[in-house]
Scaffold this motif. Sequence first.
Motif, mmCIF file in Angstrom:
data_model
loop_
_atom_site.group_PDB
_atom_site.id
_atom_site.type_symbol
_atom_site.label_atom_id
_atom_site.label_comp_id
_atom_site.label_asym_id
_atom_site.label_seq_id
_atom_site.Cartn_x
_atom_site.Cartn_y
_atom_site.Cartn_z
ATOM 1 N N MET A 145 -5.590 0.475 7.090
ATOM 2 C CA MET A 145 -5.412 1.924 7.153
ATOM 3 C C MET A 145 -5.167 2.401 8.579
ATOM 4 S SD MET A 145 -7.427 4.013 4.447
ATOM 5 C CE MET A 145 -7.530 3.577 2.745
ATOM 6 N N VAL A 146 -5.939 1.847 9.510
ATOM 7 C CA VAL A 146 -5.763 2.221 10.923
ATOM 8 C C VAL A 146 -4.338 1.899 11.370
ATOM 9 C CG1 VAL A 146 -6.460 1.636 13.289
ATOM 10 C CG2 VAL A 146 -8.206 2.050 11.547
ATOM 11 N N LYS A 147 -3.863 0.728 10.975
ATOM 12 C CA LYS A 147 -2.511 0.288 11.342
ATOM 13 C C LYS A 147 -1.455 1.258 10.767
ATOM 14 C CE LYS A 147 0.232 -3.243 12.720
ATOM 15 N NZ LYS A 147 0.351 -3.661 14.106
ATOM 16 N N LEU A 148 -1.610 1.613 9.496
ATOM 17 C CA LEU A 148 -0.650 2.521 8.850
ATOM 18 C C LEU A 148 -0.697 3.915 9.486
ATOM 19 C CD1 LEU A 148 -1.125 1.461 5.122
ATOM 20 C CD2 LEU A 148 0.996 1.280 6.435
ATOM 21 N N LEU B 291 -0.108 10.003 1.672
ATOM 22 C CA LEU B 291 1.117 10.070 2.468
ATOM 23 C C LEU B 291 1.155 11.412 3.179
ATOM 24 C CD1 LEU B 291 3.715 8.687 -0.104
ATOM 25 C CD2 LEU B 291 2.813 7.486 1.885
ATOM 26 N N PRO B 292 1.762 11.506 4.364
ATOM 27 C CA PRO B 292 1.879 12.815 5.028
ATOM 28 C C PRO B 292 2.669 13.776 4.131
ATOM 29 C CG PRO B 292 2.559 11.031 6.504
ATOM 30 C CD PRO B 292 2.401 10.439 5.146
ATOM 31 N N GLU C 291 -1.527 4.516 12.636
ATOM 32 C CA GLU C 291 -0.879 4.400 13.956
ATOM 33 C C GLU C 291 0.645 4.454 13.835
ATOM 34 O OE1 GLU C 291 -2.462 0.747 15.400
ATOM 35 O OE2 GLU C 291 -4.299 1.666 16.204
ATOM 36 N N GLN C 292 1.171 3.927 12.728
ATOM 37 C CA GLN C 292 2.623 3.959 12.495
ATOM 38 C C GLN C 292 3.104 5.343 12.034
ATOM 39 O OE1 GLN C 292 3.213 0.968 9.481
ATOM 40 N NE2 GLN C 292 2.811 -0.751 10.856
ATOM 41 N N GLY C 293 2.137 6.234 11.746
ATOM 42 C CA GLY C 293 2.507 7.570 11.246
ATOM 43 C C GLY C 293 2.872 7.554 9.768
ATOM 44 N N ILE D 188 0.848 -1.208 0.000
ATOM 45 C CA ILE D 188 0.000 0.000 0.000
ATOM 46 C C ILE D 188 0.883 1.258 0.000
ATOM 47 C CG2 ILE D 188 -1.614 1.380 1.406
ATOM 48 C CD1 ILE D 188 -2.871 -1.361 2.285
ATOM 49 N N LEU D 189 1.932 1.254 0.823
ATOM 50 C CA LEU D 189 2.837 2.410 0.880
ATOM 51 C C LEU D 189 3.564 2.595 -0.449
ATOM 52 C CD1 LEU D 189 4.348 2.161 4.476
ATOM 53 C CD2 LEU D 189 2.655 3.797 3.638
#
Length: 258
Positions: free
Chosen positions: A40-43, A58-59, A45-47, A10-11
């Motif tokens: 998505m929630v997991k990603l 992506l941020p 939480e990892q920031g 996904i990333l």
Amino acid sequence: MFQEERLISILDYLKSNKRISVDLICELYDVSRDTARRDMVKLEEQGSIVRTRGGAILPTLSKEVGNYDQRLQEESSSKLTIGRTAAALVQDGDYLMMDASTTVLQAASALTSKPNIVVTSSIETAAVLTRKDGVTIHMLGGVLDNKHHRVYGAKAIEMLNDYHVDKLFIGTCGITEDGLSAPDEEDCYMVRAMMGHADQVIVLADHSKFGKRMFHRVVGFDQIDLLVTDQALSEEMKETLLAHDVEIVLAGGDDHHD
């Protein structure tokens, strides 16, 4: 496919395509909407991502900036090349101003012109210049930032009023089509103040700074005269700079764009 593999995939998708939706995750990985949401929630939480309506991006903010020694090591060969090209822009007799950027430090190291007068906020740049004949150094006074080896604060900015120079050399932590950005306010204030005391503003930025956006916007391209970088720019970035009459100099080559 395990969740960990899906998250990496996904990333990777986001790096190429900027945005992904829950529906697309379901389609690409043949999973349920619940599973897609859990990914998505997991990603998040990892920031690693920012969740948006029905999907994720992506941020866009870069938050981490290393200390002086770490920054000195990053893209060090690019900084050397840019520094040499920037130093070649200096004429004998020029009055200069230099900020505390590690790339600007390389320009100071490569200076061969003389006599020159240099005003700087950087203790490292001042130290490098003490080893050169024919350079007079004016060190700004104020609070010493131990992390970035620079002087900052109201006193330092007030001192700038005593000077006016031919050329100002500045680095940057991030460049997007909005202009230059930095992680902290003090850096913004100092660079903006320096710009008011120079005839020509020259930005030194290696390829890793492009597309990075930091918390504080420093300045737009309308106040920059020349950009020295080490790799060809994207068409969008080149068009934006040329629209603002910024001259682009590719370090290590003789490629000038007016």
